[in-house]
Design an enzyme around this catalytic site. Structure first.
Site, mmCIF file in Angstrom:
data_model
loop_
_atom_site.group_PDB
_atom_site.id
_atom_site.type_symbol
_atom_site.label_atom_id
_atom_site.label_comp_id
_atom_site.label_asym_id
_atom_site.label_seq_id
_atom_site.Cartn_x
_atom_site.Cartn_y
_atom_site.Cartn_z
ATOM 1 N N HIS A 129 0.830 -1.227 0.000
ATOM 2 C CA HIS A 129 0.000 0.000 0.000
ATOM 3 C C HIS A 129 0.859 1.269 0.000
ATOM 4 O O HIS A 129 0.415 2.318 0.462
ATOM 5 C CB HIS A 129 -0.951 0.051 1.199
ATOM 6 C CG HIS A 129 -1.714 -1.214 1.416
ATOM 7 N ND1 HIS A 129 -2.964 -1.442 0.893
ATOM 8 C CD2 HIS A 129 -1.370 -2.354 2.089
ATOM 9 C CE1 HIS A 129 -3.384 -2.667 1.255
ATOM 10 N NE2 HIS A 129 -2.423 -3.235 1.966
ATOM 11 N N SER A 160 14.847 21.920 -15.806
ATOM 12 C CA SER A 160 13.646 22.714 -16.047
ATOM 13 C C SER A 160 14.043 23.997 -16.739
ATOM 14 O O SER A 160 15.139 24.519 -16.520
ATOM 15 C CB SER A 160 12.975 23.013 -14.711
ATOM 16 O OG SER A 160 12.213 24.207 -14.807
ATOM 17 N N LYS A 181 16.037 22.091 -10.669
ATOM 18 C CA LYS A 181 15.332 20.848 -10.956
ATOM 19 C C LYS A 181 16.165 19.789 -11.662
ATOM 20 O O LYS A 181 16.996 20.082 -12.501
ATOM 21 C CB LYS A 181 14.109 21.145 -11.829
ATOM 22 C CG LYS A 181 13.045 21.916 -11.104
ATOM 23 C CD LYS A 181 12.203 21.028 -10.230
ATOM 24 C CE LYS A 181 11.163 20.340 -11.105
ATOM 25 N NZ LYS A 181 10.335 19.434 -10.323
ATOM 26 N N GLU A 193 9.232 8.891 -16.700
ATOM 27 C CA GLU A 193 7.839 9.321 -16.894
ATOM 28 C C GLU A 193 7.360 8.994 -18.309
ATOM 29 O O GLU A 193 6.213 8.604 -18.517
ATOM 30 C CB GLU A 193 7.710 10.822 -16.633
ATOM 31 C CG GLU A 193 7.960 11.191 -15.177
ATOM 32 C CD GLU A 193 8.168 12.692 -15.031
ATOM 33 O OE1 GLU A 193 7.169 13.396 -14.863
ATOM 34 O OE2 GLU A 193 9.318 13.155 -15.091
#
Ligand code: ARG
Length: 471
Positions: free
Chosen positions: A159, A280, A286, A293
């Site tokens: 979980h 970024s 970043k 992704e």
């Protein structure tokens, strides 16, 4: 109106307009079957020669012509004419332009229906081998990274809540076995494609005395499809491969998701290599896991490709229907996507830095020795359900006081149950929690070492299969 001459011009008084031509064509997509198409045609022509259906001179000039076309396509000297309907017409048309009448005889005892089914099966077999190679690269990387991280303790989750600690090698090997099932699925797809449709002609077989088995042998097919109707209308092999790719992508997506989580500041378990990260355009600090992704995101394509194929085939009467021309784009896309994503995940896993101390420190939290304390009581005669209650109360107490199970003194433990002896102090340590999970398939380093050996053996076995099957 285009004045393009069609292969069926005898029966027709007018030719299709430009739109119809474009709408009906598949050359833009199926051009990549050129090598399979040429190999299939050469095998077919040779068989026709051996059966005296074509003269030796015709076969000779067909074969030479086709080999020249192949060489020209590969060298970029021959640009396919997008006016042709598909790769089969394009190559046959070019052959006839080059060698004359012999080219017009190549299509004896053949239809594009059995031709395209043959080409696509050859393609599926070749790509299945390529996919298997890419899966093996990633599996080898997982084994190597597991070997390096045999003793690295991390939190295990259910979980996405801390559950019990595991070694990082164990976690990596879980993916190894997942990918091993993918290998089995791809091999199944390979086997499904491994029968020759050619010789079925349009749907019912041919009046010529052909030799399908000779063609099968020459093209490396295990067998011939036994029913000519089935041969030209079966695309199950393409669906099998698309399914293997879709589920393989689902697996890569799960891995990618963990890479995204692990590389976040919140987890900090791994640091992606700069080459496998992006920055970024606005936030200078970043470092984003874009490639992970993208793997996650591209999974939708592979699943969509599979669904497109399933729906395309549903409800088609036997035998060939033009709907089936729509089989190629999704199959090609599913395979291409999967191959790229295998490479991306392999690159990320191979180069990511493992932050072992961060993982180890995180394994201290989450009361992950709780099951072990309950197991301790159960092993000393307390019913497990009761032991669960007692340790639950200890966890609640720790949580309220901001302490860990390791902070509790023996007296505090004994206040809850006198069954606790001083050996529990060692048992609740995280290394012991991991080390004592030595049941078969468990996370104890000894067991994981065993698993590593199994994995290496399996990998070697699968590599041997591949070396025998590379198409
Ligand atoms: N381009 C077609 C396809 O990919 C080839 C087969 C065409 N056969 C036919 N009878 N129209 O399916």
């Amino acid at each position: 109106m285009s004045e393009a001459k069609t292969p069926w011009s005898g029966r027709f008084e007018r030719t299709p307009g430009e739109f119809q031509q474009r709408f009906g064509a598949s050359l833009g997509v199926d051009a990549r079957l050129y090598a399979e198409d040429i190999a299939g045609s050469i095998a077919h022509a040779r068989m026709l020669g051996a059966r005296h259906i074509l003269s030796a001179e015709d076969v000779e000039s067909i074969e030479t012509g086709l080999r020249e076309i192949l060489a020209d396509i590969e060298a970029g000297r021959f640009a396919l004419d997008l006016g042709d309907e598909d790769i089969h017409m394009a190559i046959e048309g070019e052959l006839t332009r080059r060698i004359g009448d012999a080219g017009k005889r190549l299509h004896t005892a053949r239809s594009r229906n059995d031709q395209v089914a043959t080409d696509l099966r050859m393609y599926a077999k070749r790509k299945a081998c390529e996919v298997l190679g890419a899966i093996d690269e990633l599996r080898a990387t997982l084994v190597r990274r597991a070997e390096e991280n045999l003793e690295v303790v991390m939190p295990g989750y259910t979980h996405l809540q801390k559950a019990q600690p595991v070694v990082f090698a164990h976690h990596l090997l879980a993916y190894f076995w997942m990918l091993t099932r993918d290998v089995e699925r791809v091999r199944h797809a390979y086997a499904a494609a491994d029968a020759l449709p050619l010789g079925s002609a349009a749907l019912a077989g041919t009046t010529f005395d052909i030799d399908r088995r000779a063609v099968a042998r020459e093209l490396g097919f295990q067998s011939v499809v036994p029913n000519s109707l089935d041969a030209v209308s079966d695309r199950d092999f393409a669906l099998d491969l698309a399914f293997a790719c879709a589920l393989g992508m689902v697996h890569l997506s799960r891995m990618a998701e963990e890479i995204v989580l692990w590389s976040s500041e919140e987890f900090g378990f791994v640091t992606l290599d700069d080459e496998w990260s992006t920055g970024s355009s606005i936030m200078p600090q970043k470092k984003n896991p874009d490639f992970a992704e993208l793997v996650r995101g591209k999974t939708g394509r592979a699943v969509g490709d599979l669904v497109a194929l399933l729906v395309m085939l549903k409800g088609l009467p036997l035998a060939y229907d033009k709907d089936m021309q729509e089989d190629k784009e999704p199959l090609f896309d599913g395979v291409d996507t999967y191959l790229d994503c295998l490479q991306a995940v392999d690159g990320m896993v191979a180069t990511m830095r493992v932050n072992a101390s961060r993982m180890r420190a995180d394994a201290e939290g989450g009361f992950m020795a709780a099951t072990d304390l309950a197991d301790y009581l159960a092993a000393h005669g307390v019913a497990f359900r009761e032991a669960h209650e007692l340790v639950g109360a200890l966890v609640l107490m720790c949580e309220r006081e901001g302490r860990t199970l390791q902070d509790l003194s023996l007296d505090e433990l004994r206040a809850v149950s006198p069954v606790f002896g001083d050996d529990v102090l060692r048992i609740r340590e995280i290394e012991s929690v991991v080390g004592r999970r030595s049941s078969e398939g468990g996370t104890a380093p000894g067991r994981v070492r065993e698993q590593l050996e199994l994995a290496a053996e399996r990998l070697a076995e699968d590599e041997r299969w591949r070396s025998k099957h590379v198409a």
